[in-house]
Motif scaffolding. Structure first.
Motif, PDB file in Angstrom:
ATOM      1  N   PRO A 143       0.814  -1.228   0.000  1.00 53.47           N
ATOM      2  CA  PRO A 143       0.000   0.000   0.000  1.00 53.47           C
ATOM      3  C   PRO A 143       0.842   1.270   0.000  1.00 53.47           C
ATOM      4  O   PRO A 143       1.952   1.304   0.531  1.00 53.47           O
ATOM      5  CB  PRO A 143      -0.808  -0.122   1.295  1.00 53.47           C
ATOM      6  CG  PRO A 143      -0.021  -1.048   2.159  1.00 53.47           C
ATOM      7  CD  PRO A 143       0.630  -2.019   1.222  1.00 53.47           C
ATOM      8  N   VAL A 144       0.290   2.301  -0.622  1.00 51.55           N
ATOM      9  CA  VAL A 144       0.895   3.636  -0.576  1.00 51.55           C
ATOM     10  C   VAL A 144       0.408   4.305   0.711  1.00 51.55           C
ATOM     11  O   VAL A 144      -0.790   4.561   0.857  1.00 51.55           O
ATOM     12  CB  VAL A 144       0.485   4.473  -1.807  1.00 51.55           C
ATOM     13  CG1 VAL A 144       0.969   5.904  -1.661  1.00 51.55           C
ATOM     14  CG2 VAL A 144       1.036   3.839  -3.077  1.00 51.55           C
ATOM     15  N   ILE A 145       1.318   4.566   1.630  1.00 51.61           N
ATOM     16  CA  ILE A 145       0.936   5.124   2.930  1.00 51.61           C
ATOM     17  C   ILE A 145       1.366   6.589   2.996  1.00 51.61           C
ATOM     18  O   ILE A 145       2.557   6.892   3.148  1.00 51.61           O
ATOM     19  CB  ILE A 145       1.558   4.321   4.075  1.00 51.61           C
ATOM     20  CG1 ILE A 145       1.064   2.859   4.024  1.00 51.61           C
ATOM     21  CG2 ILE A 145       1.220   4.948   5.430  1.00 51.61           C
ATOM     22  CD1 ILE A 145       1.634   1.965   5.093  1.00 51.61           C
ATOM     23  N   THR A 146       0.408   7.484   2.865  1.00 53.13           N
ATOM     24  CA  THR A 146       0.692   8.921   2.897  1.00 53.13           C
ATOM     25  C   THR A 146       0.024   9.612   4.076  1.00 53.13           C
ATOM     26  O   THR A 146       0.174  10.815   4.252  1.00 53.13           O
ATOM     27  CB  THR A 146       0.215   9.591   1.595  1.00 53.13           C
ATOM     28  OG1 THR A 146      -1.183   9.332   1.414  1.00 53.13           O
ATOM     29  CG2 THR A 146       0.992   9.038   0.396  1.00 53.13           C
ATOM     30  N   ASP A 147      -0.714   8.857   4.882  1.00 56.03           N
ATOM     31  CA  ASP A 147      -1.379   9.407   6.062  1.00 56.03           C
ATOM     32  C   ASP A 147      -0.490   9.165   7.282  1.00 56.03           C
ATOM     33  O   ASP A 147      -0.196   8.015   7.610  1.00 56.03           O
ATOM     34  CB  ASP A 147      -2.733   8.732   6.248  1.00 56.03           C
ATOM     35  CG  ASP A 147      -3.483   9.229   7.474  1.00 56.03           C
ATOM     36  OD1 ASP A 147      -2.973  10.148   8.146  1.00 56.03           O
ATOM     37  OD2 ASP A 147      -4.567   8.698   7.774  1.00 56.03           O
ATOM     38  N   GLU A 150      -1.816   6.582   9.698  1.00 55.52           N
ATOM     39  CA  GLU A 150      -1.710   5.217   9.182  1.00 55.52           C
ATOM     40  C   GLU A 150      -0.266   4.722   9.269  1.00 55.52           C
ATOM     41  O   GLU A 150      -0.018   3.569   9.618  1.00 55.52           O
ATOM     42  CB  GLU A 150      -2.196   5.166   7.731  1.00 55.52           C
ATOM     43  CG  GLU A 150      -2.287   3.767   7.152  1.00 55.52           C
ATOM     44  CD  GLU A 150      -2.794   3.752   5.725  1.00 55.52           C
ATOM     45  OE1 GLU A 150      -2.784   2.655   5.113  1.00 55.52           O
ATOM     46  OE2 GLU A 150      -3.196   4.824   5.221  1.00 55.52           O
ATOM     47  N   ALA A 151       0.682   5.600   8.982  1.00 48.88           N
ATOM     48  CA  ALA A 151       2.088   5.227   9.084  1.00 48.88           C
ATOM     49  C   ALA A 151       2.465   4.926  10.528  1.00 48.88           C
ATOM     50  O   ALA A 151       3.196   3.967  10.810  1.00 48.88           O
ATOM     51  CB  ALA A 151       2.971   6.342   8.533  1.00 48.88           C
ATOM     52  N   ALA A 152       1.961   5.729  11.471  1.00 47.52           N
ATOM     53  CA  ALA A 152       2.265   5.521  12.884  1.00 47.52           C
ATOM     54  C   ALA A 152       1.680   4.215  13.400  1.00 47.52           C
ATOM     55  O   ALA A 152       2.242   3.574  14.292  1.00 47.52           O
ATOM     56  CB  ALA A 152       1.752   6.694  13.710  1.00 47.52           C
ATOM     57  N   ALA A 153       0.550   3.794  12.813  1.00 45.92           N
ATOM     58  CA  ALA A 153      -0.094   2.552  13.243  1.00 45.92           C
ATOM     59  C   ALA A 153       0.695   1.326  12.812  1.00 45.92           C
ATOM     60  O   ALA A 153       0.582   0.256  13.418  1.00 45.92           O
ATOM     61  CB  ALA A 153      -1.517   2.478  12.696  1.00 45.92           C
ATOM     62  N   ASP A 154       1.506   1.444  11.767  1.00 46.47           N
ATOM     63  CA  ASP A 154       2.282   0.305  11.274  1.00 46.47           C
ATOM     64  C   ASP A 154       3.563   0.831  10.631  1.00 46.47           C
ATOM     65  O   ASP A 154       3.668   0.924   9.409  1.00 46.47           O
ATOM     66  CB  ASP A 154       1.458  -0.498  10.270  1.00 46.47           C
ATOM     67  CG  ASP A 154       2.048  -1.890  10.019  1.00 46.47           C
ATOM     68  OD1 ASP A 154       3.255  -2.079  10.283  1.00 46.47           O
ATOM     69  OD2 ASP A 154       1.300  -2.779   9.570  1.00 46.47           O
ATOM     70  N   VAL A 155       4.532   1.187  11.465  1.00 46.60           N
ATOM     71  CA  VAL A 155       5.768   1.795  10.964  1.00 46.60           C
ATOM     72  C   VAL A 155       6.537   0.859  10.027  1.00 46.60           C
ATOM     73  O   VAL A 155       7.010   1.295   8.969  1.00 46.60           O
ATOM     74  CB  VAL A 155       6.656   2.266  12.135  1.00 46.60           C
ATOM     75  CG1 VAL A 155       8.024   2.730  11.631  1.00 46.60           C
ATOM     76  CG2 VAL A 155       5.971   3.409  12.876  1.00 46.60           C
ATOM     77  N   ALA A 173       5.198  12.344  -0.319  1.00 48.64           N
ATOM     78  CA  ALA A 173       4.138  12.253   0.682  1.00 48.64           C
ATOM     79  C   ALA A 173       4.329  11.035   1.574  1.00 48.64           C
ATOM     80  O   ALA A 173       4.070  11.081   2.783  1.00 48.64           O
ATOM     81  CB  ALA A 173       2.770  12.204  -0.003  1.00 48.64           C
ATOM     82  N   ILE A 174       4.794   9.930   0.985  1.00 52.07           N
ATOM     83  CA  ILE A 174       5.065   8.723   1.771  1.00 52.07           C
ATOM     84  C   ILE A 174       6.154   9.001   2.802  1.00 52.07           C
ATOM     85  O   ILE A 174       6.033   8.637   3.983  1.00 52.07           O
ATOM     86  CB  ILE A 174       5.488   7.559   0.852  1.00 52.07           C
ATOM     87  CG1 ILE A 174       4.341   7.140  -0.064  1.00 52.07           C
ATOM     88  CG2 ILE A 174       5.964   6.360   1.676  1.00 52.07           C
ATOM     89  CD1 ILE A 174       4.734   6.099  -1.098  1.00 52.07           C
ATOM     90  N   LEU A 178       6.003   8.980   6.953  1.00 50.19           N
ATOM     91  CA  LEU A 178       6.885   8.104   7.724  1.00 50.19           C
ATOM     92  C   LEU A 178       7.720   8.915   8.708  1.00 50.19           C
ATOM     93  O   LEU A 178       7.900   8.504   9.870  1.00 50.19           O
ATOM     94  CB  LEU A 178       7.795   7.323   6.773  1.00 50.19           C
ATOM     95  CG  LEU A 178       8.860   6.432   7.414  1.00 50.19           C
ATOM     96  CD1 LEU A 178       8.229   5.413   8.357  1.00 50.19           C
ATOM     97  CD2 LEU A 178       9.683   5.727   6.339  1.00 50.19           C
ATOM     98  N   ALA A 179       8.237  10.056   8.268  1.00 51.13           N
ATOM     99  CA  ALA A 179       9.024  10.908   9.162  1.00 51.13           C
ATOM    100  C   ALA A 179       8.201  11.333  10.368  1.00 51.13           C
ATOM    101  O   ALA A 179       8.686  11.320  11.509  1.00 51.13           O
ATOM    102  CB  ALA A 179       9.530  12.134   8.401  1.00 51.13           C
TER     103      ALA A 179
END
Length: 304
Positions: A143-147, A150-155, A173-174, A178-179
Motif C-alpha cells: 500500500p501507498v501510505i501517505t497518512d 496510518e504510518a504511525a499505526a504500522d511503521v 508524501a510517503i 513516515l518521518a
C-alpha cells in the motif's frame, strides 16, 4: 556485490518480523497472527565449495502450525535466481522438515512481474516434477501510505511502502508521513527504521529527500521540549544547551547505526565521534555510516 539497498529490502523483515501477518493481506494469503517468530541461520550451504545463502530465514508459529519464510530481496531480473530459490526451498524443507514459503521483495514493477512467474524447472514432458511460484511484494501490492496516522499505526509497513514506491510520484508524501510516524515511537527503533529507509531508497532522488527530512524536519528526533523552545525563541544560553544536546544526538545516531550494522568501533574512533562538536562534520559522518563497511570509511575525506 550485494548493495545497501538490497540489504534493506530484507533486513526490514528481520527487524520487524511481526509485520508479515499484515503484509500478507496484500497478497490475499490467509495468515493468522503468529504466536512466535524465530530468526534462523541464513546459511543453506550443503557442499563446502558451494555457498548458498538466503537473505533472511524466519520460522513462524501460527494457529495452524509452523512454516518457514525465506525472504529474498531482488533489485533486477536475474535468470540465475529461480534455480537458486528452488534450492533454498528444497534444502530448507529437508533441513527443518516443515512447509516453506518464498517471499521476494522488489522495488520496481518490472522485477516484481518477472519474479511472480510460475517457474517450471522440470522437462517439458513432465514439467510438474519441480515448479515454483514465489509470493512477491512490490509497488503493485504494497500500500501507498501517505497518512501520518496510518504510518504511525504500522511503521514497518510504512518503511516497506517507502522502499517499494521509491520511484513513484507520491514518494514525497510517503516519506513525510513516515518521518512524522518516527516521532511517535521509541528513539532506538526510530533510528533503525530511519537507517533502513535510507538504505532501501538506494541512490534514487527520494534518498536525498529522506536525508533532508531526517536532518531538518525531524532534527534527529529532538524532544518535544526542544522543538517548543525553538518555536518560542530561546536565549543564548538555552540555544547553546540545545546545540550541545543535538551534537550528542548526532553522535549517538552514528554509533547506533554502526552498531545496528555490526560495524566495530574501536575506542579511538568512539572518542572521535563523541567528542566532535562540529554538526556539519557529524552530519557527514552520519550519512556515511549508513553505507560504510568499516568505521574508517565513516571518516573518509575528513581533514585530520
Amino acid at each position: 556485490m550485494v548493495g545497501s539497498q538490497h540489504e534493506a529490502l530484507h533486513r526490514i523483515f528481520q527487524h520487524a518480523p511481526e509485520m508479515f501477518a499484515r503484509a500478507f493481506h496484500a497478497l490475499d494469503v490467509p495468515l493468522g497472527d503468529p504466536s512466535e517468530v524465530a530468526l534462523l541461520p541464513t546459511d543453506l550451504t550443503e557442499i563446502r565449495p558451494l555457498e548458498r545463502r538466503v537473505d533472511t530465514l524466519l520460522r513462524f508459529t501460527v494457529p495452524t502450525g509452523r512454516f518457514l519464510l525465506l525472504v529474498e530481496a531482488q533489485g533486477e531480473c536475474d535468470p540465475d535466481k529461480p534455480s537458486a530459490w528452488a534450492y533454498y526451498l528444497a534444502h530448507a524443507h529437508a533441513k527443518y522438515r516443515i512447509p516453506v514459503v518464498l517471499l521476494v521483495v522488489c522495488h520496481d514493477r518490472a522485477t516484481a512481474e518477472w519474479a511472480s512467474r510460475i517457474v517450471q524447472l522440470g522437462p517439458s514432458f513432465w514439467a510438474g516434477s519441480l515448479s515454483m511460484s514465489p509470493l512477491v511484494l512490490g509497488p503493485d501490492n504494497v500500500p501507498v501510505i501517505t497518512d501520518p496516522a496510518e504510518a504511525a499505526a504500522d511503521v514497518p509497513l510504512a518503511v516497506l511502502s517507502a522502499m517499494t514506491h521509491a520511484k513513484d510520484p507520491c514518494i514525497d508524501a510517503i516519506l513525510k508521513s513516515l518521518a512524522a510516524a518516527l516521532r511517535e515511537i521509541d528513539e532506538e527503533d526510530a533510528h533503525v527504521f530511519a537507517e533502513l529507509t535510507e538504505l532501501g531508497l538506494g541512490t534514487s532522488p527520494a534518498a536525498e529527500t529522506w536525508r533532508h527530512l531526517m536532518s531538518i524536519d525531524l532534527s534527529f528526533f529532538r524532544s518535544e521540549t526542544s522543538q517548543r523552545l525553538r518555536e518560542e525563541g530561546r536565549t543564548e544560553g538555552l540555544a547553546e544547551g540545545l546545540a550541545e544536546g543535538e551534537t550528542k544526538a548526532f553522535a549517538k545516531s552514528i554509533l547506533d547505526i554502526l552498531d545496528a550494522r555490526s560495524i566495530s568501533v574501536p575506542p579511538d574512533a568512539h572518542l572521535r565521534i563523541t567528542s566532535c562538536d562540529d554538526q556539519d562534520v557529524l552530519r557527514a559522518w552520519l550519512r556515511r555510516s549508513a553505507t560504510a563497511t568499516s568505521v574508517s570509511e565513516v571518516f573518509t575525506g575528513d581533514q585530520v
